[in-house]
Scaffold this motif. Structure first.
Motif, mmCIF file in Angstrom:
data_model
loop_
_atom_site.group_PDB
_atom_site.id
_atom_site.type_symbol
_atom_site.label_atom_id
_atom_site.label_comp_id
_atom_site.label_asym_id
_atom_site.label_seq_id
_atom_site.Cartn_x
_atom_site.Cartn_y
_atom_site.Cartn_z
ATOM 1 N N GLU A 139 12.995 -16.960 -10.076
ATOM 2 C CA GLU A 139 12.000 -17.196 -11.261
ATOM 3 C C GLU A 139 12.110 -18.774 -11.911
ATOM 4 O O GLU A 139 12.215 -18.869 -13.074
ATOM 5 C CB GLU A 139 12.134 -16.367 -12.252
ATOM 6 C CG GLU A 139 12.113 -14.949 -12.051
ATOM 7 C CD GLU A 139 10.759 -14.606 -12.439
ATOM 8 O OE1 GLU A 139 9.712 -15.292 -12.396
ATOM 9 O OE2 GLU A 139 10.475 -13.097 -12.324
ATOM 10 N N ARG A 140 11.765 -19.589 -10.894
ATOM 11 C CA ARG A 140 11.616 -21.078 -11.116
ATOM 12 C C ARG A 140 10.627 -21.434 -12.277
ATOM 13 O O ARG A 140 10.669 -21.807 -13.198
ATOM 14 C CB ARG A 140 11.582 -21.852 -10.007
ATOM 15 C CG ARG A 140 12.788 -21.809 -9.247
ATOM 16 C CD ARG A 140 12.544 -22.609 -7.947
ATOM 17 N NE ARG A 140 13.873 -22.372 -7.072
ATOM 18 C CZ ARG A 140 14.064 -21.619 -6.013
ATOM 19 N NH1 ARG A 140 12.952 -20.500 -5.661
ATOM 20 N NH2 ARG A 140 15.041 -21.709 -5.321
ATOM 21 N N LEU A 141 9.381 -20.772 -12.025
ATOM 22 C CA LEU A 141 8.437 -20.979 -12.929
ATOM 23 C C LEU A 141 8.462 -20.701 -14.380
ATOM 24 O O LEU A 141 8.395 -21.405 -15.378
ATOM 25 C CB LEU A 141 7.042 -20.522 -12.472
ATOM 26 C CG LEU A 141 5.701 -20.616 -13.036
ATOM 27 C CD1 LEU A 141 5.464 -22.287 -13.048
ATOM 28 C CD2 LEU A 141 4.472 -19.961 -12.684
ATOM 29 N N ALA A 142 8.987 -19.367 -14.316
ATOM 30 C CA ALA A 142 9.521 -18.704 -15.780
ATOM 31 C C ALA A 142 10.499 -19.723 -16.533
ATOM 32 O O ALA A 142 10.525 -19.951 -17.544
ATOM 33 C CB ALA A 142 9.871 -17.416 -15.720
ATOM 34 N N SER B 158 2.753 -12.687 -13.002
ATOM 35 C CA SER B 158 3.140 -12.452 -11.710
ATOM 36 C C SER B 158 2.541 -13.437 -10.582
ATOM 37 O O SER B 158 2.748 -13.415 -9.559
ATOM 38 C CB SER B 158 2.854 -11.051 -11.220
ATOM 39 O OG SER B 158 1.421 -10.596 -11.325
ATOM 40 N N ALA B 159 1.642 -14.162 -11.230
ATOM 41 C CA ALA B 159 1.093 -15.233 -10.274
ATOM 42 C C ALA B 159 0.481 -16.517 -11.029
ATOM 43 O O ALA B 159 0.380 -16.255 -12.326
ATOM 44 C CB ALA B 159 -0.466 -14.806 -9.931
ATOM 45 N N GLY B 160 0.731 -17.685 -10.541
ATOM 46 C CA GLY B 160 0.371 -18.887 -11.243
ATOM 47 C C GLY B 160 1.340 -19.979 -10.725
ATOM 48 O O GLY B 160 2.225 -19.636 -9.739
ATOM 49 N N PHE B 161 1.048 -21.219 -10.920
ATOM 50 C CA PHE B 161 2.058 -22.272 -10.445
ATOM 51 C C PHE B 161 1.766 -23.421 -11.671
ATOM 52 O O PHE B 161 0.763 -23.571 -12.263
ATOM 53 C CB PHE B 161 1.538 -22.753 -9.213
ATOM 54 C CG PHE B 161 0.312 -23.335 -9.112
ATOM 55 C CD1 PHE B 161 -0.060 -24.517 -9.078
ATOM 56 C CD2 PHE B 161 -0.965 -22.602 -8.809
ATOM 57 C CE1 PHE B 161 -1.218 -25.227 -8.983
ATOM 58 C CE2 PHE B 161 -2.200 -23.184 -8.748
ATOM 59 C CZ PHE B 161 -2.445 -24.548 -8.823
ATOM 60 N N GLU C 203 2.747 -17.699 -24.296
ATOM 61 C CA GLU C 203 4.136 -17.931 -23.732
ATOM 62 C C GLU C 203 4.460 -19.489 -23.313
ATOM 63 O O GLU C 203 5.864 -19.719 -23.578
ATOM 64 C CB GLU C 203 4.191 -17.129 -22.295
ATOM 65 C CG GLU C 203 4.066 -15.716 -22.601
ATOM 66 C CD GLU C 203 4.436 -14.693 -21.362
ATOM 67 O OE1 GLU C 203 4.633 -13.694 -21.176
ATOM 68 O OE2 GLU C 203 4.139 -15.237 -20.354
ATOM 69 N N VAL C 204 3.511 -20.173 -23.169
ATOM 70 C CA VAL C 204 3.827 -21.530 -22.659
ATOM 71 C C VAL C 204 3.261 -22.610 -23.716
ATOM 72 O O VAL C 204 2.191 -22.475 -24.213
ATOM 73 C CB VAL C 204 3.269 -21.912 -21.271
ATOM 74 C CG1 VAL C 204 3.502 -23.188 -21.164
ATOM 75 C CG2 VAL C 204 3.453 -20.946 -20.353
#
Length: 615
Positions: free
Chosen positions: A55-58, A66-69, A92-93
């Motif tokens: 879970e590097r992106l999180a 569940s999808a994104g970059f 969240e970000v």
């Protein structure tokens, strides 16, 4: 921030803020001599669900979708999501750290233009991007006069001080009575297809394909019974399975047979090297396999053949045993959901002197009803329980911070599902809490009209899901409305709740719908800051008997999901006769199949909830 070595950065970044983590990553990138880095939400298997260690992106951004970059440059950073997550990402970000971008409205290439300078190096982890993705990225960077660089080792791992260990869940057999076909039969059939095409072997990187091929199930990720592993299928039907041997139970080992050789994951590189030395033709799926796989085969001078994972289509076309299992699972699941809806009807209506039901309480109670069946293995995804404006967040995930009471005069959207050994479920119901507004009822009915149009569809063999998608949107379009997600996704048989290669979507898809495929039927409408509406059933593609005078072989859908649709939200005048008859017939079927599983009080409620329209 003071300069940190990689080791000390790893320790320090364990407790850093989002901005601190980004600073630590930028210093690691500078140490490696690159100006930017791409952070996908994925692992080496390109799956929707990933282990905590992947879970590097999180970890970096806080985004839990569940999808994104993300794309990190030395001066700027952005996170890219699709229409499902445009609201969630802003919750969240921190926007001061990662600028949120809609991947369609402002794709990566547009964002990089003017930011990534000529001569600069944009880096990526070759295990976390497919061959197709890397090819597109290479075109983007080349057009900007920059270069794309594969890194040896992920730089986030170097600064993620408390990164969890990789999973080691036990792998167990999937009974032949549920699978419908033996592993040997599947392997020999697919191997023969490879041989006929002159291909020596196929590299399989999707854990759900491996689980289907070998008739096993694991537990390495949440909500999908997957054994994280790799495999090479040979033309003689033999398989090299690259898996941690500590995960194998004695029952799995005994059932594999001599044609399946177990190797550790570290031996995959050696196997691909041997194929290259033999000058073999090796098939790899460029849309699912990591660039690393292609590079390893090319370095070994194998003849790489780009082709779809050979398991995808046969896995999608469920056999009779799998379809029977899915029907059983949906009858069981429908009873659990009906018990929940009965409870919600009693508890969520506004009453003086009582605390309102919250999103968290509703999600927990629904999970408890499913668990009480004694057959539940896991939820098939985190329950989406969105009250009022939270329902407008397509893939909303309730937390202690966002938890909201189900308020009077609001809509409650609940999207949920279960994993059972005989099948996977996914169902969405939208319920009125108190008295809904006229606008809510009208737009709910427009969504219902689209749902019914798709459920009633008959279509010629060879039709794709993208050719049917407009049926579900037509009523909404007539009033200038739409939704930003696909209408239907494939569903596995005690496997992934999102399964390809079929789908129903605006996006073009060349895979025709075939008998045995299971897809969702889930049109919706979302009013930002107001409410969300979605009605979702799973349907199976079936042969449709030929009628007098018909010239084409036709297909249709069998609805699998069995649960009431909230009649309080239906504006009767908007439904035509065929639509009203469909809803009454569906509700009659729900009564017949679900009522015998309920206690007396729930049966009384179900009778009323599924009564004919107008009664």
């Amino acid at each position: 921030m003071a300069d940190l070595t990689s080791a000390s950065a790893s320790t320090a970044a364990a407790s850093l803020s989002t901005e601190g983590k980004l600073d630590a990553l930028r210093q690691e990138l500078a140490r490696r001599g690159v100006e930017g880095f791409l952070v996908p939400r994925g692992d080496e298997h390109q799956g929707e669900y990933v282990a905590p260690s992947a879970e590097r992106l999180a970890w970096l951004t806080g985004f839990k979708g569940s999808a994104g970059f993300a794309c990190v440059l030395q001066e700027e950073a952005a996170i890219f999501v699709d229409g499902r997550y445009t609201l969630q990402v802003r919750h969240e970000v921190p926007e001061s750290v990662f600028a949120p971008r809609h991947v369609s409205d402002e794709p990566l290439a547009d964002w990089l233009d003017g930011r990534l300078k000529p001569g600069q190096r944009l880096a990526y982890d070759p295990w976390l991007h497919t061959e197709e993705q890397v090819r597109r990225l290479e075109k983007t960077t080349t057009a900007l006069g920059a270069s794309l660089v594969a890194l040896d080792g992920n730089p986030i791992d170097a600064v993620w001080g408390d990164r969890p260990a990789p999973p080691k869940a036990k792998i167990r057999p999937h009974d032949l009575a549920l699978a419908g076909r033996s592993s040997a039969e599947k392997r020999e059939e697919l191997g023969a297809q490879l041989a006929k095409a002159g291909i020596a072997a196929a590299v399989i990187t999707l854990p759900d394909s491996i689980a289907w091929l070998l008739n096993v199930r694991g537990g390495d990720v949440a909500h999908s019974p997957l054994p994280l592993s790799f495999a090479v299928l040979h033309a003689d039907g033999g398989v090299e399975w690259f898996v941690d041997p500590d995960k194998l139970t004695p029952e799995v080992t005994a059932g594999l047979g001599n044609a399946v050789a177990v190797e550790t994951p570290e031996r995959l590189a050696d196997s691909l090297g041997r194929l290259g030395k033999a000058g073999a033709k090796v098939m790899v799926d460029p849309s699912t396999a990591a660039r690393w796989t292609f590079e390893r085969l090319r370095a070994a001078q194998a003849e790489v053949v780009a082709g779809a994972d050979p398991c995808l289509l046969p896995k999608a076309c469920k056999n009779a045993a799998e379809l029977d299992g899915m029907r059983r699972a949906h009858r069981r699941d429908g009873a659990a959901l009906s018990r929940f809806l009965h409870w919600l009807n009693a508890e969520a209506e506004p009453r003086a002197g009582t605390d309102p039901v919250s999103e968290l309480e509703a999600a927990e109670r629904l999970a408890a009803f499913r668990g009480a069946t004694g057959e539940l293995r896991d939820l098939s995804f985190d329950t989406i329980a969105g009250a009022g404006p939270n329902g407008a967040i397509v893939h909303y995930r309730v937390s202690e911070e966002t938890n909201r009471p189900l308020g009077d005069g609001e809509l409650f959207l609940c999207d949920s599902g279960g994993q059972y050994r005989d099948g996977t479920t996914d169902v969405t119901r939208t319920m009125a809490i108190g008295r809904p507004s006229a606008e809510m009822c009208r737009r709910f009915t427009l969504v219902l009209k689209g749902h019914i149009a798709l459920a009633r569809a008959r279509f010629p063999k060879g039709t794709t899901g993208s050719q049917l998608d407009a049926l579900a949107r037509y009523a909404l379009w007539q009033e200038g409305l739409d939704y930003d997600h696909g209408t239907g996704h494939g569903v596995g048989s005690y496997l992934n709740v999102h399964e390809g290669p079929q789908r129903i979507s605006k996006l073009p898809n060349t895979v025709a719908l075939q008998p045995g495929m299971i897809v969702s039927n889930e049109p919706g409408y979302y009013k930002t800051g107001g409410y969300g509406i979605r009605i979702e059933n799973l349907v199976a593609v079936t042969e449709s008997p030929k009628r007098e005078g018909e010239e084409r072989d036709m297909l249709a859908f069998e609805t699998l999901t069995l649960a009431p649709i909230d009649r309080r939200l239906v504006e009767l005048d908007l439904l035509n006769r065929e639509e009203a008859e469909w809803l009454d017939a569906y509700h009659a079927r729900v009564r017949a199949e679900i009522a015998p599983q309920l206690d007396a009080a729930a049966r009384v409620w179900l009778e009323a909830a599924t009564a004919p329209l107008g009664s």
